[in-house]
Every structure is written in C-alpha cells, then in structure tokens.
Design an enzyme around this catalytic site. Structure first.
Site, PDB file in Angstrom:
ATOM      1  N   GLU A 153       9.814  11.175 -39.067  1.00  0.00           N
ATOM      2  CA  GLU A 153       9.576  12.476 -39.696  1.00  0.00           C
ATOM      3  C   GLU A 153       8.923  13.460 -38.722  1.00  0.00           C
ATOM      4  O   GLU A 153       9.246  14.651 -38.722  1.00  0.00           O
ATOM      5  CB  GLU A 153       8.712  12.307 -40.945  1.00  0.00           C
ATOM      6  N   ASP A 213      15.589   9.190 -34.984  1.00  0.00           N
ATOM      7  CA  ASP A 213      15.340   7.767 -34.751  1.00  0.00           C
ATOM      8  C   ASP A 213      15.051   7.503 -33.281  1.00  0.00           C
ATOM      9  O   ASP A 213      14.115   6.766 -32.934  1.00  0.00           O
ATOM     10  CB  ASP A 213      16.550   6.930 -35.179  1.00  0.00           C
TER      11      ASP A 213
END
Length: 296
Positions: free
Chosen positions: A140, A216
């Site tokens: 995030e 990611d």
C-alpha cells in the site's frame, strides 16, 4: 452497478455529508474535514503534496464509512509503528503517514493518496508474522509513493474534484441546524456524490494490473530496506492463492487485483532480478499483539 460500489456508496453518502463539518479523527488527524484546496488540477504531476493529503483524507473518510475502526488501541498503535517504519525506508519518507485497522471480516487493505493506509482485521487474521504485515503495508505504501490512485483519477478526469469540494462542510452545517437549504446545497451534494462514486469506482474496480504488480515489486524492495524477510510478500500471496475465490471475504480483493498466481509469478521475477536474500524481522511482536487482541 458493481455490488461493492453499491454497498460503499449507499453506506457513506450520508456519512460524508453528516460528518463533514465535525470531522473524523484517525491517530489525531481529522480525515472528515472538507476544505478548499484551491483551483482545479487536471494532471497528477501538478498536484501539490498538501492537496494530495487533503484528497486522501477525504477518500479515507469515505472508506471508513463502510466499516468501523477496530477498538483495540494497542493494535492500532502497533500497526502504525510497523507501517511508519517501512514508510521511512521509502522515497516519500517525509509524508505524515497514518495507518488504521478497520473491524471487518473482509480480507483487504487500501491506500489513499497522501499517506493514508487502511488494513482490515480480516487481513490481519490471515497473517502469521510481522514480516507479512509489513509486506501488506509495503504494498500500500508503494501505491502512495508511485501516486497510482492519482494517476488513475487523472485518466478518468476525476482530479477536478480537488477544486470542486470547497464549501460542502458549511452547507451541511447550515442544513443540520435546520436552516433553509440554500441554492448551493444541491450543487455541493452533487460534488459529494461524485467524490463518493469516484472513490467507490477506484476501490471496487481496482487499479491497472501493471500498477498492482509494480506495487508488489516495490514492496519487496521496501521489506529488504526495512530489515524484514523480503520473501514475506511471497508468503502472503501464497496464502491468498490457497483461499477460495468464492469466499465473500475475498470478493473485493479478488475483484480489484490480479490473481494471486499472477502476482506470485511477477514476484518471483523480482526476487530473481534483485537477487534478494532472506532476512530477519526487526521487531517480532506480531504474535504477542494478536494474542492480546483475541483475549480482549
């Protein structure tokens, strides 16, 4: 209309309008206050950091309208300490980062522009270590660092909302006091609805596949910088891949992200490219905190 969007929209329209003037506090920050942040901005590159924070705080208030904050202060503090430590290793370490846990069985996490990150208690229940928590938060944080949501809003020409929201709080206050609805109230309500619909679209439909895979990859690097096992990102994705796509708790996550298998394949490429080796968690408090939360 997407079912997730309907749930978010109907739940939080009244929440935003009724709480705008009094505000909502997360870790000492008022995320419900709607203010005038200046002229309309049509490019994500042109948005000043302070305007980004205001936009993110409003979006956080909308997301928080669909689930209550978890009541355990120790848990909130712990997640903030882990998140801020990881964020300190990022390219935007000087942002005033804020992390919050919402009490819902849904398995998910959300980032808002300006350094606001929300993780669900359902996601925490899935995790087994602090390194895995750090991995979820790092993903995030990467979205914020790379301004993914602002870029998505730019593509849908939604960034004009930055300048459209002035005056909403004042009109809502007058309406709550019983005054006659003034001529601007309908316009301001339309702006509020546009903000809610934009937020609901972003978080129910998700970002582009490339943005998620990039987050990611950047998360793996952040984990290594922070002293966590960078393979914790892969561990989380493996856990998600083992869950049933029909599980209602995973509906929004699976609808808004590439499949865990696709993400795992991309993560393997990142590990190979960076030649990252396994490390050790720098805090090792996850088990104790989660055990305390369950006792309470």
């Amino acid at each position: 209309m997407n079912t997730n969007k309907v749930i978010i929209t109907t739940t939080v329209l009244s929440f935003l309008l009724l709480s705008a003037c009094k505000g909502l506090m997360i870790q000492g920050v008022n995320v419900g206050k709607i203010v005038d942040v200046g002229s309309k901005v049509l490019s994500s590159d042109d948005i000043k950091e302070e305007d980004e924070v205001v936009m993110g705080s409003q979006m956080a208030a909308i997301i928080l309208g669909s689930a209550p904050l978890h009541g355990d202060k120790t848990l909130q503090s712990y997640v903030n300490s882990v998140g801020r430590w990881v964020a300190l290793q990022s390219e935007r370490s000087k942002l005033n980062w804020h992390f919050a846990v919402v009490d819902t069985d849904a398995i998910n996490a959300f980032a808002m522009p300006g350094g606001f990150v929300i993780v669900t208690s359902g996601m925490l229940d899935l995790l087994s270590s602090e390194a895995e928590l750090a991995a979820v938060l790092a993903h995030e944080i990467a979205h914020v660092n790379d301004r993914h949501y602002l870029k998505a809003m730019e593509k849908t020409q939604s960034l004009s909302l930055v300048g459209d929201i002035a005056g909403i709080a004042g009109d809502v206050y007058q309406a709550k006091k019983g005054s006659a609805v003034n001529e601007n109230f309908s316009r301001n309500r339309a702006v509020a609805e546009k903000l809610i619909n934009t937020t609901a679209d972003l978080y129910s439909k998700g970002l582009e596949r490339g943005d998620e895979l990039e987050a990611d990859s950047h998360a793996i690097t952040l984990l290594a910088r922070a002293g966590y096992d960078p393979y914790a990102m892969g561990h989380v994705l493996q856990k998600l891949a083992m869950l049933s796509a029909d599980d209602s708790a995973l509906q929004m996550l699976f609808n808004s992200h590439p499949s865990p298998d696709d993400r795992l394949q991309s993560a393997v490429a990142t590990y190979d490219r960076l030649s990252i080796t396994s490390g050790q968690s720098v805090m090792r408090r996850f088990d104790n905190v989660m055990a305390q939360v369950k006792r309470n």
